[in-house]
Scaffold this motif. Sequence first.
Motif, mmCIF file in Angstrom:
data_model
loop_
_atom_site.group_PDB
_atom_site.id
_atom_site.type_symbol
_atom_site.label_atom_id
_atom_site.label_comp_id
_atom_site.label_asym_id
_atom_site.label_seq_id
_atom_site.Cartn_x
_atom_site.Cartn_y
_atom_site.Cartn_z
ATOM 1 N N THR A 1 0.847 -1.186 0.000
ATOM 2 C CA THR A 1 0.000 0.000 0.000
ATOM 3 C C THR A 1 0.881 1.234 0.000
ATOM 4 O O THR A 1 1.819 1.345 0.800
ATOM 5 N N VAL A 2 0.584 2.159 -0.913
ATOM 6 C CA VAL A 2 1.428 3.335 -1.120
ATOM 7 C C VAL A 2 0.551 4.586 -1.124
ATOM 8 O O VAL A 2 -0.546 4.589 -1.687
ATOM 9 N N LEU A 3 1.048 5.658 -0.495
ATOM 10 C CA LEU A 3 0.410 6.970 -0.572
ATOM 11 C C LEU A 3 1.140 7.774 -1.638
ATOM 12 O O LEU A 3 2.357 7.962 -1.549
ATOM 13 N N VAL A 4 0.410 8.230 -2.644
ATOM 14 C CA VAL A 4 1.022 8.870 -3.806
ATOM 15 C C VAL A 4 0.340 10.205 -4.098
ATOM 16 O O VAL A 4 -0.883 10.313 -4.000
ATOM 17 N N ARG A 5 1.148 11.207 -4.442
ATOM 18 C CA ARG A 5 0.596 12.417 -5.054
ATOM 19 C C ARG A 5 0.950 12.366 -6.533
ATOM 20 O O ARG A 5 2.059 11.965 -6.919
ATOM 21 N N ASP B 1 -7.941 12.110 -1.996
ATOM 22 C CA ASP B 1 -8.316 13.493 -1.708
ATOM 23 C C ASP B 1 -7.389 14.402 -2.513
ATOM 24 O O ASP B 1 -6.556 13.929 -3.288
ATOM 25 N N THR B 2 -7.548 15.700 -2.340
ATOM 26 C CA THR B 2 -6.739 16.660 -3.080
ATOM 27 C C THR B 2 -5.822 17.391 -2.119
ATOM 28 O O THR B 2 -6.263 17.919 -1.087
ATOM 29 N N GLY B 3 -4.518 17.427 -2.456
ATOM 30 C CA GLY B 3 -3.546 18.091 -1.607
ATOM 31 C C GLY B 3 -3.575 19.597 -1.792
ATOM 32 O O GLY B 3 -4.265 20.127 -2.688
#
Length: 325
Positions: A244-248, A268-270
């Motif tokens: 599991t990865v958190l990506v922008r 969501d939106t950064g």
Amino acid sequence: MRADRLVSLVLLLRQHGRLSASALARELEVSTRTVLRDVEALSTAGVPIYAERGRHGGFALLPGFRTELTGLNHDEALALLVVGSRRGAQAFGLGPALASAMRKVVDALPEGSRASAAGAVQRLLVDPETDLLERRLVAEEVVPTPVVAEVRRAVFAGSRLRIHYAAAEQPPAWRTVDPIGLVTARDQVYLLATRSGADRTYRLSRVLAAEALPEPARRPDRVDLAGVWRERGRRFRAGGQQITVLVRVNPARRAELVGTAVAVHSEDTGPDGWPRLEVSFQDARHAEWALWRLAADAEALEPQWLRTSLRDRAATLAARYATPS
């Protein structure tokens, strides 16, 4: 339009044997009331449709009823011709058969419709081999025709199948399986089967040889192949060593990221306006590959080991090109 619908209703009953009014309405995309009126019109015209009441009731044709319903309108013929340009037939080893069928369809049309359909299909292109950047869209892996034909024969005949299979990072081995069906997904063909009662999914490009056996396969008479595929996908995503990865990601390339991921858990939106997604990949190598191909248009925020791996890879590449060759 009603004549086409009446023909379709008769064909549905011929193919399925018995269908409820609500099932017919869904297939024909009309109301149940319209179906009842159509059934009455067909009965008046002499088509032997009868109703069976009860929980498993519905409408059916008298056994043995046959009629010639060979007329194709322009749009029906065009739809068949467009389908004929897709790669599915090639994937299942049915390319020559489909080409022959298309020739018969065109030959059966009246002269005016034949010219119109042939001209219209020239204006449509489905699944070209390359995109606008000349990148090939067709999978390079080609399954030998004898392998596809033997697998397909076992699937349709309901017989057991012996395959010489080369699993990833394992030596090839012979396995005897009970085939359920064939599925194409992203230019890959998969054989859904069971082996000793356990569910198995085999990539057809890894089948080196195949032999349909004389004994019948141990499988149900009817199968919801789409449902089986969804369930196997769910179990695949739930098991294994997924990451599991958190990506922008740059909004313009979000679809590419999602297309390579196994699943999207949240989004969501950064503050910079870029989407931030929590996604899963099959394993560490898959995660690194997916992020590397997006270059500066994506950033892995977590986990730290993935950031370190991508940084080290980029540093190695930068050092290699730091001096003239």
